[in-house]
Design a protein around this motif. Structure first.
Motif, PDB file in Angstrom:
ATOM      1  N   TRP A 186       0.893  -1.179   0.000  1.00  0.00           N
ATOM      2  CA  TRP A 186       0.000   0.000   0.000  1.00  0.00           C
ATOM      3  C   TRP A 186       0.916   1.209   0.000  1.00  0.00           C
ATOM      4  O   TRP A 186       1.468   1.579   1.031  1.00  0.00           O
ATOM      5  N   VAL A 187       1.149   1.760  -1.183  1.00  0.00           N
ATOM      6  CA  VAL A 187       2.182   2.788  -1.385  1.00  0.00           C
ATOM      7  C   VAL A 187       1.591   4.180  -1.187  1.00  0.00           C
ATOM      8  O   VAL A 187       0.486   4.468  -1.683  1.00  0.00           O
ATOM      9  N   LYS A 188       2.303   5.022  -0.444  1.00  0.00           N
ATOM     10  CA  LYS A 188       1.871   6.416  -0.276  1.00  0.00           C
ATOM     11  C   LYS A 188       2.876   7.331  -0.971  1.00  0.00           C
ATOM     12  O   LYS A 188       4.099   7.162  -0.792  1.00  0.00           O
ATOM     13  N   CYS A 189       2.364   8.267  -1.782  1.00  0.00           N
ATOM     14  CA  CYS A 189       3.238   9.289  -2.362  1.00  0.00           C
ATOM     15  C   CYS A 189       3.375  10.409  -1.335  1.00  0.00           C
ATOM     16  O   CYS A 189       2.386  11.035  -0.952  1.00  0.00           O
ATOM     17  N   GLU A 190       4.612  10.651  -0.876  1.00  0.00           N
ATOM     18  CA  GLU A 190       4.811  11.586   0.252  1.00  0.00           C
ATOM     19  C   GLU A 190       4.931  13.056  -0.183  1.00  0.00           C
ATOM     20  O   GLU A 190       4.712  13.950   0.617  1.00  0.00           O
ATOM     21  N   ARG A 191       5.289  13.289  -1.460  1.00  0.00           N
ATOM     22  CA  ARG A 191       5.473  14.695  -1.877  1.00  0.00           C
ATOM     23  C   ARG A 191       4.109  15.398  -1.919  1.00  0.00           C
ATOM     24  O   ARG A 191       3.152  14.859  -2.488  1.00  0.00           O
ATOM     25  N   LEU A 192       4.003  16.574  -1.330  1.00  0.00           N
ATOM     26  CA  LEU A 192       2.718  17.265  -1.246  1.00  0.00           C
ATOM     27  C   LEU A 192       2.056  17.390  -2.616  1.00  0.00           C
ATOM     28  O   LEU A 192       0.867  17.180  -2.773  1.00  0.00           O
ATOM     29  N   GLU A 193       2.866  17.733  -3.611  1.00  0.00           N
ATOM     30  CA  GLU A 193       2.271  18.023  -4.934  1.00  0.00           C
ATOM     31  C   GLU A 193       1.869  16.742  -5.665  1.00  0.00           C
ATOM     32  O   GLU A 193       1.142  16.773  -6.640  1.00  0.00           O
ATOM     33  N   GLU A 194       2.347  15.598  -5.210  1.00  0.00           N
ATOM     34  CA  GLU A 194       2.019  14.344  -5.927  1.00  0.00           C
ATOM     35  C   GLU A 194       0.802  13.670  -5.289  1.00  0.00           C
ATOM     36  O   GLU A 194       0.901  12.712  -4.527  1.00  0.00           O
ATOM     37  N   THR A 195      -0.366  14.184  -5.619  1.00  0.00           N
ATOM     38  CA  THR A 195      -1.594  13.696  -4.974  1.00  0.00           C
ATOM     39  C   THR A 195      -2.218  12.534  -5.731  1.00  0.00           C
ATOM     40  O   THR A 195      -3.144  11.916  -5.244  1.00  0.00           O
TER      41      THR A 195
ATOM     42  N   ILE B 143       1.959  -0.260 -13.521  1.00  0.00           N
ATOM     43  CA  ILE B 143       0.488  -0.264 -13.438  1.00  0.00           C
ATOM     44  C   ILE B 143       0.113  -0.713 -12.031  1.00  0.00           C
ATOM     45  O   ILE B 143       0.536  -1.781 -11.576  1.00  0.00           O
ATOM     46  N   SER B 144      -0.625   0.147 -11.326  1.00  0.00           N
ATOM     47  CA  SER B 144      -1.046  -0.181  -9.949  1.00  0.00           C
ATOM     48  C   SER B 144      -2.543   0.065  -9.834  1.00  0.00           C
ATOM     49  O   SER B 144      -3.196   0.429 -10.814  1.00  0.00           O
ATOM     50  N   ARG B 145      -3.102  -0.147  -8.659  1.00  0.00           N
ATOM     51  CA  ARG B 145      -4.553   0.066  -8.457  1.00  0.00           C
ATOM     52  C   ARG B 145      -4.733   1.247  -7.520  1.00  0.00           C
ATOM     53  O   ARG B 145      -4.340   1.205  -6.348  1.00  0.00           O
ATOM     54  N   ALA B 146      -5.356   2.297  -8.071  1.00  0.00           N
ATOM     55  CA  ALA B 146      -5.445   3.595  -7.385  1.00  0.00           C
ATOM     56  C   ALA B 146      -6.190   3.526  -6.059  1.00  0.00           C
ATOM     57  O   ALA B 146      -7.094   2.706  -5.875  1.00  0.00           O
ATOM     58  N   GLY B 147      -5.819   4.443  -5.175  1.00  0.00           N
ATOM     59  CA  GLY B 147      -6.444   4.533  -3.844  1.00  0.00           C
ATOM     60  C   GLY B 147      -7.953   4.642  -3.901  1.00  0.00           C
ATOM     61  O   GLY B 147      -8.655   4.028  -3.093  1.00  0.00           O
ATOM     62  N   GLU B 148      -8.472   5.348  -4.920  1.00  0.00           N
ATOM     63  CA  GLU B 148      -9.939   5.495  -5.001  1.00  0.00           C
ATOM     64  C   GLU B 148     -10.619   4.138  -5.116  1.00  0.00           C
ATOM     65  O   GLU B 148     -11.756   3.977  -4.708  1.00  0.00           O
ATOM     66  N   ALA B 149      -9.916   3.146  -5.672  1.00  0.00           N
ATOM     67  CA  ALA B 149     -10.549   1.814  -5.833  1.00  0.00           C
ATOM     68  C   ALA B 149     -10.779   1.168  -4.472  1.00  0.00           C
ATOM     69  O   ALA B 149     -11.449   0.147  -4.368  1.00  0.00           O
ATOM     70  N   PHE B 150     -10.225   1.785  -3.417  1.00  0.00           N
ATOM     71  CA  PHE B 150     -10.416   1.261  -2.054  1.00  0.00           C
ATOM     72  C   PHE B 150     -11.068   2.318  -1.171  1.00  0.00           C
ATOM     73  O   PHE B 150     -10.960   2.291   0.054  1.00  0.00           O
ATOM     74  N   GLU B 151     -11.685   3.322  -1.874  1.00  0.00           N
ATOM     75  CA  GLU B 151     -12.337   4.446  -1.171  1.00  0.00           C
ATOM     76  C   GLU B 151     -11.331   5.166  -0.275  1.00  0.00           C
ATOM     77  O   GLU B 151     -11.649   5.590   0.835  1.00  0.00           O
ATOM     78  N   ALA B 152     -10.080   5.214  -0.758  1.00  0.00           N
ATOM     79  CA  ALA B 152      -9.022   5.908   0.004  1.00  0.00           C
ATOM     80  C   ALA B 152      -8.522   7.080  -0.832  1.00  0.00           C
ATOM     81  O   ALA B 152      -8.911   7.254  -1.994  1.00  0.00           O
ATOM     82  N   GLU B 153      -7.678   7.900  -0.226  1.00  0.00           N
ATOM     83  CA  GLU B 153      -7.134   9.064  -0.945  1.00  0.00           C
ATOM     84  C   GLU B 153      -6.322   8.607  -2.153  1.00  0.00           C
ATOM     85  O   GLU B 153      -5.681   7.542  -2.119  1.00  0.00           O
ATOM     86  N   SER B 154      -6.278   9.468  -3.169  1.00  0.00           N
ATOM     87  CA  SER B 154      -5.514   9.108  -4.378  1.00  0.00           C
ATOM     88  C   SER B 154      -4.017   9.252  -4.131  1.00  0.00           C
ATOM     89  O   SER B 154      -3.213   8.933  -4.986  1.00  0.00           O
ATOM     90  N   ARG B 155      -3.656   9.701  -2.931  1.00  0.00           N
ATOM     91  CA  ARG B 155      -2.224   9.759  -2.555  1.00  0.00           C
ATOM     92  C   ARG B 155      -1.685   8.348  -2.327  1.00  0.00           C
ATOM     93  O   ARG B 155      -0.479   8.140  -2.202  1.00  0.00           O
TER      94      ARG B 155
END
Ligand SMILES: C=C(NCc1c(COP(=O)(O)O)cnc(C)c1O)C(=O)O
Length: 423
Positions: free
Chosen positions: A361-370, A382-394
């Motif tokens: 479960w990877v988090k992008c830490e840079r503020l601008e990389e949302t 190719i990964s599965r975006a956070g929205e697919a888990f009702e989580a932030e796109s970060r």
């Protein structure tokens, strides 16, 4: 010997002998070309024998396709093959009206006992075409009956983000008046059941996508525990789960996602009967051919428990190594981080064991990389975006359970990404 089964065995051996350069496989029902089944190649490999590595090819870490276990079954080829006679179980009927193989049921109970991950003695068992089919069967069974239906009794289906989105997708898709998707438990203003609402809560433990052990937030009897990953491959077995409804799937145990076989352990007889009725009306039960095959696979797994050929030993070692390699690379990054998982005592291995999750479960830490999925996609992952888990796109999810080729390609792209941080 010229038994009737010999031609089938010869056919199977011929398909298995097609090497595909170790970067694919030919199945008995693969497309036939020049009289032979053709190779089906791993990501980024192509050509008649999968020997061609495509350049500029993205690593595909999207789906939880459990092909990391394919080598295990090749090593157990003789023990795990089953030959299906042309007249095998042609009837609709199978063991009365619950359409399940008694031998398979017995072996499933033996498996839970051997692994110690669930209590089965006071649970009924229901089979499904994957646990995917049992998800809605369970929601239906926990919803108010049609007979004494009134609006206020509509069951509200909830889960706690980040969660596996199938629960929401199915509830909305089937659009029953008996149940309604009500979202994330953290958005519920009044959690206690005294609010009169009739909740059905999904709890995935270990969770998909972050691998953390979870408990019910709402409590009460309408909780569906999805224990797809509660096996030594992915997590320490802390104690045997003993919930009212627990879902399991061979997809994440033997890796046979393509066989579409899952089961539910259900305490309440009424809930059990409603789930069996659902399976009757939905599909008349699970394919008997599939049940035969799963029985054969379970016999191999059970025979090897605690021995050198133990599937849980193979899978834990494989996934622990993958997690360690990925964690090692990410630990030197300030741009990305991973979920924190601690070593835990495992009652199956009788020792403290390191993390071996199915997913990162990877988090992008840079503020601008949302939009983390876009950041990785830009880098050829190719990964599965956070929205697919009702989580932030970060956040975005990486599958760690695909083939060795898939993981090697993923790791190589992540290494380049992180080493470029320093330039
Ligand atoms: C394949 C993936 N998930 C399968 C899955 C399933 C589906 O299992 P099946 O038995 O293969 O239908 C059920 N529950 C959870 C928590 C799951 O993660 C995925 O998340 O990529």
């Amino acid at each position: 010997d010229s038994g009737w089964s010999s031609p089938a065995a010869v056919e199977a051996e011929a398909a298995a002998a097609i090497s595909c350069s170790g970067h694919g496989r030919a199945y008995l029902d693969s497309v036939i070309f020049d009289g032979n089944p053709t190779c089906e190649c791993n990501t980024c490999y192509a050509g008649k024998d999968c020997s061609l590595l495509l350049s500029n090819c993205a690593a595909d870490a999207n789906s939880g396709d459990p092909l990391f276990l394919e080598p295990y079954w090749r090593r157990n080829a003789a023990g795990s093959a089953v030959l299906v006679a042309g007249w095998h179980r042609m009837s609709y009927e199978a063991n009365g009206d619950n359409y399940i193989s008694l031998e398979l049921e017995r072996h499933l109970r033996l498996l839970h006992y051997a692994v110690g991950n669930a209590i089965t003695r006071d649970h009924f068992i229901v089979f499904g075409a994957g646990s995917t089919q049992l998800v809605n069967a369970a929601v239906h069974a926990l919803s108010p009956d049609d007979v004494n239906f009134n609006e206020s009794s509509t069951a509200l289906v909830v889960a706690t983000a980040p969660f596996y989105r199938l629960y929401k997708q199915q509830t909305k898709f089937f659009d029953s008046r008996e149940n309604l998707w009500d979202g994330d438990t953290s958005n519920l203003d009044n959690l206690n059941a005294s609010s009169g609402a009739n909740f059905i809560e999904f709890v995935t433990s270990p969770n998909n996508p972050d691998g953390k052990l979870k408990q019910s937030v709402i409590g009460g009897s309408s909780v569906i525990y999805d224990h797809a990953y509660y096996w030594p491959h992915y997590t320490a077995i802390a104690n045997p789960a003993d919930e009212d409804i627990m879902l399991f799937t061979v997809s994440k145990i033997s890796g046979h996602a393509g066989s579409r076989f899952g089961w539910a352990l259900v305490k309440d007889r009424k809930v059990y009967k409603k789930m069996v009725q659902y399976l009757l009306l939905n599909t008349f039960g699970v394919s008997r051919d599939t049940q035969l095959r799963i029985l054969k696979l379970l016999k191999v797994i059970l025979a090897e428990v605690g021995r050198e050929g133990d599937i849980f030993k193979f899978s834990y070692e494989t996934l622990n190594k993958r997690w360690a390699k990925l964690s090692n690379v990410i630990s030197s990054s300030s741009r990305f981080s991973l979920q924190k998982l601690s070593p835990l005592y495992c009652t199956y291995f009788h020792k403290i064991r390191d993390p071996s999750p199915a997913y990162a479960w990877v988090k992008c830490e840079r503020l601008e990389e949302t939009d983390c999925e876009a950041v990785l996609r830009e880098a050829g992952i190719i990964s599965r975006a956070g929205e697919a888990f009702e989580a932030e796109s970060r956040y975005t999810r990486l599958s760690l359970i695909k083939t060795k080729d898939d993981f090697d390609q993923l790791l190589s792209k992540i290494e380049s990404l992180v080493s470029n941080e320093r330039v």
